[in-house]
Design a protein around this motif. Sequence first.
Motif, PDB file in Angstrom:
ATOM      1  N   ARG A 201       3.656   1.128 -10.884  1.00  0.00           N
ATOM      2  CA  ARG A 201       4.143   1.950  -9.781  1.00  0.00           C
ATOM      3  C   ARG A 201       3.147   2.080  -8.645  1.00  0.00           C
ATOM      4  O   ARG A 201       3.550   2.231  -7.494  1.00  0.00           O
ATOM      5  N   GLY A 202       1.834   2.093  -8.941  1.00  0.00           N
ATOM      6  CA  GLY A 202       0.907   2.227  -7.836  1.00  0.00           C
ATOM      7  C   GLY A 202      -0.435   2.779  -8.236  1.00  0.00           C
ATOM      8  O   GLY A 202      -0.916   2.556  -9.354  1.00  0.00           O
ATOM      9  N   LEU A 203      -1.050   3.531  -7.322  1.00  0.00           N
ATOM     10  CA  LEU A 203      -2.429   3.975  -7.466  1.00  0.00           C
ATOM     11  C   LEU A 203      -2.521   5.489  -7.318  1.00  0.00           C
ATOM     12  O   LEU A 203      -1.777   6.116  -6.553  1.00  0.00           O
ATOM     13  N   HIS A 204      -3.452   6.060  -8.071  1.00  0.00           N
ATOM     14  CA  HIS A 204      -3.771   7.494  -8.012  1.00  0.00           C
ATOM     15  C   HIS A 204      -5.257   7.572  -7.669  1.00  0.00           C
ATOM     16  O   HIS A 204      -6.105   7.185  -8.477  1.00  0.00           O
ATOM     17  N   ILE A 205      -5.563   8.058  -6.475  1.00  0.00           N
ATOM     18  CA  ILE A 205      -6.950   8.109  -5.999  1.00  0.00           C
ATOM     19  C   ILE A 205      -7.259   9.544  -5.605  1.00  0.00           C
ATOM     20  O   ILE A 205      -6.745  10.054  -4.599  1.00  0.00           O
ATOM     21  N   PHE A 225      -6.925   5.626   1.912  1.00  0.00           N
ATOM     22  CA  PHE A 225      -5.957   4.642   2.403  1.00  0.00           C
ATOM     23  C   PHE A 225      -6.598   3.259   2.522  1.00  0.00           C
ATOM     24  O   PHE A 225      -5.985   2.236   2.161  1.00  0.00           O
ATOM     25  N   GLU A 226      -7.819   3.218   3.029  1.00  0.00           N
ATOM     26  CA  GLU A 226      -8.508   1.925   3.159  1.00  0.00           C
ATOM     27  C   GLU A 226      -8.719   1.280   1.792  1.00  0.00           C
ATOM     28  O   GLU A 226      -8.540   0.058   1.634  1.00  0.00           O
ATOM     29  N   LEU A 227      -9.086   2.089   0.797  1.00  0.00           N
ATOM     30  CA  LEU A 227      -9.278   1.565  -0.554  1.00  0.00           C
ATOM     31  C   LEU A 227      -7.955   1.071  -1.133  1.00  0.00           C
ATOM     32  O   LEU A 227      -7.894   0.010  -1.764  1.00  0.00           O
ATOM     33  N   ALA A 228      -6.899   1.823  -0.926  1.00  0.00           N
ATOM     34  CA  ALA A 228      -5.593   1.405  -1.439  1.00  0.00           C
ATOM     35  C   ALA A 228      -5.165   0.076  -0.828  1.00  0.00           C
ATOM     36  O   ALA A 228      -4.602  -0.799  -1.531  1.00  0.00           O
ATOM     37  N   LEU A 229      -5.411  -0.113   0.449  1.00  0.00           N
ATOM     38  CA  LEU A 229      -5.042  -1.370   1.102  1.00  0.00           C
ATOM     39  C   LEU A 229      -5.841  -2.532   0.528  1.00  0.00           C
ATOM     40  O   LEU A 229      -5.313  -3.649   0.366  1.00  0.00           O
ATOM     41  N   ARG A 230      -7.107  -2.298   0.187  1.00  0.00           N
ATOM     42  CA  ARG A 230      -7.916  -3.368  -0.430  1.00  0.00           C
ATOM     43  C   ARG A 230      -7.398  -3.703  -1.826  1.00  0.00           C
ATOM     44  O   ARG A 230      -7.274  -4.873  -2.201  1.00  0.00           O
ATOM     45  N   LEU A 231      -7.107  -2.676  -2.611  1.00  0.00           N
ATOM     46  CA  LEU A 231      -6.673  -2.910  -3.983  1.00  0.00           C
ATOM     47  C   LEU A 231      -5.267  -3.489  -4.060  1.00  0.00           C
ATOM     48  O   LEU A 231      -4.900  -4.098  -5.065  1.00  0.00           O
ATOM     49  N   PRO A 236      -0.225  -6.162  -9.336  1.00  0.00           N
ATOM     50  CA  PRO A 236       0.730  -7.122  -9.905  1.00  0.00           C
ATOM     51  C   PRO A 236       2.122  -7.015  -9.282  1.00  0.00           C
ATOM     52  O   PRO A 236       2.914  -7.941  -9.389  1.00  0.00           O
ATOM     53  N   GLN A 237       2.425  -5.878  -8.655  1.00  0.00           N
ATOM     54  CA  GLN A 237       3.694  -5.661  -7.970  1.00  0.00           C
ATOM     55  C   GLN A 237       3.410  -4.845  -6.721  1.00  0.00           C
ATOM     56  O   GLN A 237       2.298  -4.351  -6.520  1.00  0.00           O
ATOM     57  N   ASP A 238       4.430  -4.680  -5.871  1.00  0.00           N
ATOM     58  CA  ASP A 238       4.259  -3.835  -4.693  1.00  0.00           C
ATOM     59  C   ASP A 238       3.871  -2.417  -5.112  1.00  0.00           C
ATOM     60  O   ASP A 238       4.356  -1.892  -6.124  1.00  0.00           O
ATOM     61  N   ILE A 239       3.014  -1.814  -4.330  1.00  0.00           N
ATOM     62  CA  ILE A 239       2.652  -0.419  -4.582  1.00  0.00           C
ATOM     63  C   ILE A 239       3.805   0.458  -4.115  1.00  0.00           C
ATOM     64  O   ILE A 239       4.159   0.477  -2.933  1.00  0.00           O
ATOM     65  N   LEU A 275       0.519   2.390   7.102  1.00  0.00           N
ATOM     66  CA  LEU A 275       0.931   2.280   5.706  1.00  0.00           C
ATOM     67  C   LEU A 275       2.332   1.678   5.591  1.00  0.00           C
ATOM     68  O   LEU A 275       2.600   0.879   4.686  1.00  0.00           O
ATOM     69  N   LYS A 276       3.228   2.053   6.502  1.00  0.00           N
ATOM     70  CA  LYS A 276       4.573   1.466   6.473  1.00  0.00           C
ATOM     71  C   LYS A 276       4.528  -0.032   6.705  1.00  0.00           C
ATOM     72  O   LYS A 276       5.322  -0.794   6.136  1.00  0.00           O
ATOM     73  N   SER A 277       3.577  -0.466   7.526  1.00  0.00           N
ATOM     74  CA  SER A 277       3.444  -1.896   7.817  1.00  0.00           C
ATOM     75  C   SER A 277       2.842  -2.663   6.647  1.00  0.00           C
ATOM     76  O   SER A 277       3.344  -3.718   6.256  1.00  0.00           O
ATOM     77  N   ASP A 278       1.766  -2.128   6.053  1.00  0.00           N
ATOM     78  CA  ASP A 278       1.027  -2.870   5.028  1.00  0.00           C
ATOM     79  C   ASP A 278       1.465  -2.548   3.606  1.00  0.00           C
ATOM     80  O   ASP A 278       1.284  -3.368   2.698  1.00  0.00           O
ATOM     81  N   LEU A 279       2.002  -1.333   3.396  1.00  0.00           N
ATOM     82  CA  LEU A 279       2.497  -0.943   2.065  1.00  0.00           C
ATOM     83  C   LEU A 279       3.915  -0.396   2.232  1.00  0.00           C
ATOM     84  O   LEU A 279       4.174   0.797   2.030  1.00  0.00           O
ATOM     85  N   PRO A 280       4.864  -1.246   2.609  1.00  0.00           N
ATOM     86  CA  PRO A 280       6.189  -0.748   3.007  1.00  0.00           C
ATOM     87  C   PRO A 280       6.960  -0.045   1.906  1.00  0.00           C
ATOM     88  O   PRO A 280       7.845   0.760   2.186  1.00  0.00           O
ATOM     89  N   GLN A 281       6.645  -0.326   0.646  1.00  0.00           N
ATOM     90  CA  GLN A 281       7.361   0.303  -0.466  1.00  0.00           C
ATOM     91  C   GLN A 281       6.700   1.583  -0.954  1.00  0.00           C
ATOM     92  O   GLN A 281       7.245   2.269  -1.831  1.00  0.00           O
TER      93      GLN A 281
END
Length: 411
Positions: A201-205, A225-231, A236-239, A275-281
């Motif tokens: 499902r994603g990341l918890h930071i 946000f910067e860390l999430a974009l790097r990771l 394995p799937q969309d965040i 975030l909508k652009s780089d992590l749209p889901q």
Amino acid sequence: MNDAKARHAPQEQFPVAGNCLQIGGMSLNRLAQRVGKTPFYAYDRDLLTARVQHVRACVPDEIHVHYSVKANPMPAVVQHLAGMVDGLDVASAGELKIALDTPIDPDHVSFAGPAKTESELSQAVAAGIVLSLESERQLECVARIGEALGITPKVMLRINPDFELKSSGMKMGGGAKQFGVDVERAPALLESIGRLGMDFRGLHIFSGSQCLNADAIMEAQSRTFELALRLADFAPQDIRMLNIGGGFGIPYFPGERPLDLRPIGAHLEHWMPHLKSDLPQARVIIELGRYLVGEAGIYVTRVIERKESRGQVFLITDGGMHHHLAASGNLGQVIRKNYPVAVGNKMAETKREVVTVTGPLCTPLDLIADKMELARAEPGDLIVVFQSGAYGLTASPTGFLSHPRPGEVLV
């Protein structure tokens, strides 16, 4: 809570009629009669509602607000908040049961914690909630449980970032921590999650809590946000879920000012297009506990005896650190400070004195207020500790000296 109330001293959130504090439209004296005993905790549902509305008004509409049940797991409180928030976060099987008894969809319940047992992990997988994995052991155990149950586990990866929330009362990230997976080890675990076929499902930071510095919170959010974009490159799937924690604090002590959410909301608004652009889901989640419930609760204890010792007045009460460890200063304070305290049935009393309020325990650590100016109190009067809606009863050693458990009421 509106901005005008947010500027007031903590106790001014509760009105006073005549000489008596009011909570939930009821006088403290009447409430004490209704509860039938002291000590007790009381939580104001209108203040809970107002605080959620305040958060909603300040942050972008796209932000999902989750309640961290650990702050106050009283079932009535959780049920009330469940009707207003988007999800719940739990930290034990007991909290999981409380969350599953609410109308919240299990898909919007997450489970974080550094030492989840195999039994807890099994219950979480079976319930269909989202697990925040915090170690290789948890990952391997969840994979084994999912295979045995024939269920694909829903998982997030909790990250221990390489930064902390500055000015926070409790630092949960950065450096060596028992929480989450060190960011440098995250790519390997993300690869394993994909290989094992889990429902990622994603990341918890989460970097810290109890912060009253808006600039520090905004800096931590940007780095999150910067860390999430790097990771995301290793995912394995969309965040689909990005839990950035919260960190929003409340004032407890003299000189502390309430946190202004407006710049934080504007900062989040600035990040939304990126975030909508780089992590749209991605569903961006702020997880709040203390900030939602802390200022909506009071702890009430009755004066049993008034005593003088070598010129110092002591008010000895039927409640203390075994019910409210934080107010006693023994839940992390390096230098003890008094919580906001008042004689709740003598709010307009002009005759005042400096007193020390203690509980009934056989330890000098059992302090409710130390050398604090209060209205003159006598046996039978009600001492009120404000800012007591979070990390109160369930964060205290209730078994110490085997005194009765206090009451709890939502009004």
